[in-house]
Design an enzyme around this catalytic site. Structure first.
Site, mmCIF file in Angstrom:
data_model
loop_
_atom_site.group_PDB
_atom_site.id
_atom_site.type_symbol
_atom_site.label_atom_id
_atom_site.label_comp_id
_atom_site.label_asym_id
_atom_site.label_seq_id
_atom_site.Cartn_x
_atom_site.Cartn_y
_atom_site.Cartn_z
ATOM 1 C CG HIS A 249 -2.585 9.420 1.168
ATOM 2 N ND1 HIS A 249 -1.492 8.997 0.453
ATOM 3 C CD2 HIS A 249 -3.253 8.299 1.533
ATOM 4 C CE1 HIS A 249 -1.508 7.666 0.415
ATOM 5 N NE2 HIS A 249 -2.563 7.225 1.057
ATOM 6 N NE ARG A 269 3.452 4.958 0.823
ATOM 7 C CZ ARG A 269 2.759 5.567 1.762
ATOM 8 N NH1 ARG A 269 3.282 5.738 2.954
ATOM 9 N NH2 ARG A 269 1.537 6.001 1.512
#
Lengths: 617, 285
Positions: A249, A269
């Site tokens: 990740h 994000r």
């Protein structure tokens, strides 16, 4: 009966175990295991669930961003076909297209099931389930509850399961699967509390044990994720697939050292967070892969509009697939543009330029992240940028299963969730895991119940039970004369991180394989102090063989795939090679006990699915 | 802090100024941490159901460490069999509950910089539950209580696809309760359980919160008011608010969950006029 069979062995401690019998035994109590158990119980068979931890603590609880389902509540252009195409593109077409199809078709109903059992998702203004943007998903698709969607899922399933007549074996670990000829016959394990052995007889077994993150030093995974299901299935003769594809990740915490690896949700994000290097540059705009160019924003302004729901805008490059974002971060750090502690900056505070109530908005949308940074790093994410870097998060590979039934290559042995392979191919899209758990957990439970109904009781081979018990107790016999299990575990984790991590090379992988051999010899000699009652040293010693098995599987597959694709990046073969796009790597335990690797062709995709992919290019 | 805020206020979008604030945060951290090579003593309860005692372990502490890190380090280096429950190490699973210097805490969220390391740090298991081994207690009572709470029963779906319509405003207050990570620290600190051991008559703050989440769920049609009064013993709570004070999720347990439940019980059982009206309307209070 069984105790009677063992009458002659009463002097051996190994003869002491409790026996339980279930039609379907589910190993693992995260989202997939609980969903499988509920589905099997609904079919009217008796169900037992083995949970390595207390109920409701499984790693599913850590899932933050949401579950992907093309419900089209936020953008009516979405439907299962787009979700299918997105999943296949994200997986670089190594996915099982059948699983990708079933997943995309069935995920919306899976979300609605959870709502019917009490889950409370965030809402749209007209009162439907709200959906958010996420990497690799063309439209806002993730049903979510702030950034604690996994907790909502696990609690909903736990509470539903509690009232479904399921027998829970809490804090119990399985050591071996038992077989009756070719067919699975149950499992053998121990309870943590007293260290007593349990024989769990079953007509069908569902593995739902999650991932392998503990094979690495920097990971978002908890102590439980030692590849138990992968190793149990492999030892029982089942095939593993795609083990080279480990997802790192892109955004884990990097500072302070004690929190290194803890996940920072992609939702940051999704809400407009940007990745910035030490020169202040949004470096993700510098490297947009060709197959995503048409879907990616041309400017920061367009990216921002996308995160705010503008349907005409394309996604910012921070929301490209995880494999790509992780590699871009590694590149920035390697080339000297990283943050002081070896990461890059993730900035959500900047949105105060755009929103009048930004701080409140961030705390509402990302409450766990706000608290996590405030409490563990003294950082107020509404005011300051976070430091982030890649962390071992997920394995796309796992037990090879039939797409419809989730049955492995061993009759009666099923697998669902992270420990099964197929849906995600070479790279998993964020949000596709929670939906995977419930879609295929349900299928595995239903088909396991069917298998149990159609097959009579299996016979357990007591010799293998005794052998497993005897082996499990060996670390106590060596007390005082051997190395501790933690040293071996830490050495393995550091070695895998360094040699079979995000960026791989042939000579390093070869070195890793020889290290694994040495560590296996050391693991066979570890000693633990104390007794069998709740003894973490003993538990760590018993987890080591599984960690070594999955580490070897990852390394062997990584060596064999001489190209770069998805989560697998070879520094010595940095390009994608079309020749490697037509098969999966399959691992089996050979007759000599050695791990064998073969290439298995991906079956031809039906024309209607091909057409969907063409239409969504 | 004010300088940091000013700095951020003048940043360009995603520009270098924002980055510098991140560096400043790192510097801030470095100042607050123990010097390298610093050692601290942890006084950890070792024992089982038959009894035990506090035992001192001295270990090196470093930047950003939490109590669980110290316990893990001691476990790996000095006491391989030291029993401790943990999972996520991020305050999300609620496994590592213990009493640190006498206060109910998640070990993974208790930073060493917030403790006085000149004195030994005492780490004990939750006192309200029977000890199993070292820091691990037998919390199975909680799982049995959960089983006694009537499950969610939704009204018929609002739409043909089987879905419902709910306003975010109506969902908000239940979402607060559903933040609960079942760490059982509220159960540990509650004097009805801790000092009076009313395990058979009172379900404790955690499960009153769960009942509140069900009762206030916009879709739920089940009725749990009679159990609240009798089997769940909501009347035992005298609102000392200790539970809310230890909640790592900051759930306003008494004000938002328990008091409204008490009011519902009062309305049902002690207000005949209201009860009559409700009966005539056929509605759940």
């Amino acid at each position: 009966m069984l105790h009677g069979d063992l009458d002659g062995l009463e002097d051996l401690v190994v003869a002491e175990y409790q026996t339980h019998e279930h039609d379907v035994l589910v190993i693992g109590a995260g989202g997939a295991g609980l969903r499988a158990a509920i589905a099997a119980a609904a079919e009217g068979v008796s169900v037992g669930v083995v949970s390595k931890s207390l109920l409701g603590k499984a790693h599913t609880v850590m899932a933050e961003g949401g579950m992907a389902a093309a419900m089209a509540n936020v953008d009516d252009r979405d439907d299962w076909r787009v979700h299918f195409a997105d999943t296949m593109r994200g997986g670089q077409y190594l996915n099982s297209w059948r699983m990708a199809e079933l997943h995309a078709r069935e995920a919306p109903d899976a979300v609605r099931d959870l709502e019917a059992w009490g889950a409370l998702f965030d809402r749209t203004p007209d009162g439907r389930i709200l959906q958010r943007n996420f990497g690799g998903h063309k439209y806002p698709r993730l049903a979510h509850v702030g950034d604690r969607t996994g907790l909502e899922m696990i609690r909903t399933l736990q509470d539903k399961g509690t009232h479904s007549g399921i027998h829970f074996h809490m804090e119990c670990t399985v050591l071996a699967l038992l077989k009756d000829g070719e067919r699975v016959a149950g499992a053998f394990g121990y309870d943590r509390e007293r260290g007593r052995f349990r024989l769990l007889r079953a007509r069908a077994v569902v593995l739902a044990t999650g991932g392998i993150g503990r094979a690495y030093e920097i990971t978002s995974n908890s102590w439980e994720y030692t590849g138990d299901g992968h190793a149990l299935a492999y030892q029982a003769g089942a095939a593993l697939q795609d083990m080279e594809f480990v997802q790192f990740h892109p955004t884990g915490m990097v500072w302070p050292p004690s929190v290194r690896g803890i996940l920072v949700t992609e939702g940051v994000r999704g809400e407009g967070g940007t990745l910035v290097n030490s020169e202040g540059r949004r470096f993700m705009f510098d490297d947009i892969p060709e197959n995503y160019r048409a879907h990616t924003a041309a400017s920061p302004e367009e990216g921002w509009r996308y995160t705010q729901g503008d349907k005409n805008a394309r996604r910012p490059p921070e929301l490209l697939t995880r494999d790509h974002v992780a590699r871009c971060i590694v590149r920035e750090v390697r080339e000297g543009r990283g943050s002081p502690h070896g990461g890059v900056y993730l900035d959500i505070a900047w949105i105060r330029e755009k929103l009048p109530n930004a701080a409140e908005h961030i705390r509402k949308k990302l409450p766990s992240m706000y608290h996590q940074f405030k409490q563990l790093a003294d950082i107020d994410i509404t005011k300051e940028a976070m430091e982030v870097g890649p962390t071992t998060h997920y394995i796309m590979g796992g037990i090879r299963v039939d797409g419809d039934s989730q049955m492995s290559t061993v009759p009666g042995l099923f697998a669902a969730g992270e420990c099964a392979a197929g849906l995600h191919g070479a790279n998993r899209l964020g949000g596709n895991s929670l939906s995977d758990l419930v879609v295929f957990g349900k299928r595995a439970g239903e088909y396991a119940a069917r298998f149990a109904r159609e097959h009579g009781a299996a016979t357990v081979d007591t010799d293998s039970v005794d052998a497993a018990a005897r082996q499990a107790l060996e670390p106590f016999e060596r007390n005082g004369s051997g190395e501790g299990p933690y040293q071996v575990q830490h050495t393995l984790q550091e070695m895998m991180q360094e040699l079979v991590g995000i960026v791989r090379r042939e000579e390093e992988i070869v070195r890793a394989l020889s290290c694994i051999g040495e560590l296996r010899a050391r693991a066979e000699r570890v000693a633990v102090p104390g007794n069998r009652e709740y003894n973490p040293g003993w538990h760590t010693a018993l987890d080591l063989p599984n960690l070594l098995t999955v580490s070897e599987a990852i390394a062997r597959s990584a060596l064999e795939r001489r190209e770069s694709r998805g989560g697998h990046f070879r520094d010595d073969y940095p390009e994608k090679d079309p020749a490697y796009g037509s098969f999966n790597l399959i691992l089996r335990k050979g007759p000599d006990g050695e791990m064998s690797i073969t290439r298995e062709s991906i079956p031809e995709m039906p024309p209607e699915l091909k057409q969907i992919i063409e239409e969504n290019k | 802090m004010s300088t940091t805020e000013e700095a951020v206020a003048t940043t360009a979008v995603g520009g270098p100024e924002t980055v510098r604030t991140g560096e400043r945060a790192a510097e801030k951290l470095e100042q607050a941490v123990p010097a390298p090579g610093r050692r601290a003593t942890f006084r950890i309860w070792r024992g089982d159901a038959t009894g035990g005692k506090l035992q001192d372990y001295t270990t090196e502490v470093s930047e950003g460490m939490v109590v669980l890190d110290a316990v893990h380090q001691i476990q790996a280096e000095q006491a391989n069999d030291l029993a401790v429950r943990w999972n996520c190490k991020a305050g999300k699973c609620g496994s590592c509950s213990a009493e640190v210097n006498g206060k109910p805490k998640l070990m993974c969220m208790t930073r060493l910089t917030d403790l006085n390391l000149d004195e030994p740090v005492t780490v004990e298991p939750m006192r309200t539950f029977p000890p199993l081994r070292d820091l691990v207690t037998d919390v199975s009572w909680n799982f049995r209580v959960k089983q006694r709470i009537k499950p969610f029963r939704p009204r018929a779906p609002d739409a043909p696809d089987g879905s419902w319509r709910m306003a975010q405003a109506d969902v908000d207050r239940v979402q607060e309760f559903r933040k609960c990570i079942e760490c059982f620290l509220c159960q540990d600190v509650c004097h009805v359980l801790r000092d009076h051991a009313k395990y058979d008559e009172f379900i404790g703050p955690r499960f009153l919160v769960q009942v509140a989440a069900l009762e206030m769920h916009p879709l739920d049609t089940e009725d749990r008011i009679d159990e609240l009064k009798e089997a769940f013993g909501v009347g035992y709570c005298n609102i000392t608010k200790c539970c809310g004070n230890v909640c790592p999720e900051n759930i306003t347990i008494t004000d938002n969950a328990i008091i409204p439940l008490k009011e519902r019980v009062v309305d049902r059982h002690y207000d005949p006029l209201r009860k009559l009206v409700q009966l005539m309307r056929g509605r759940k209070p």
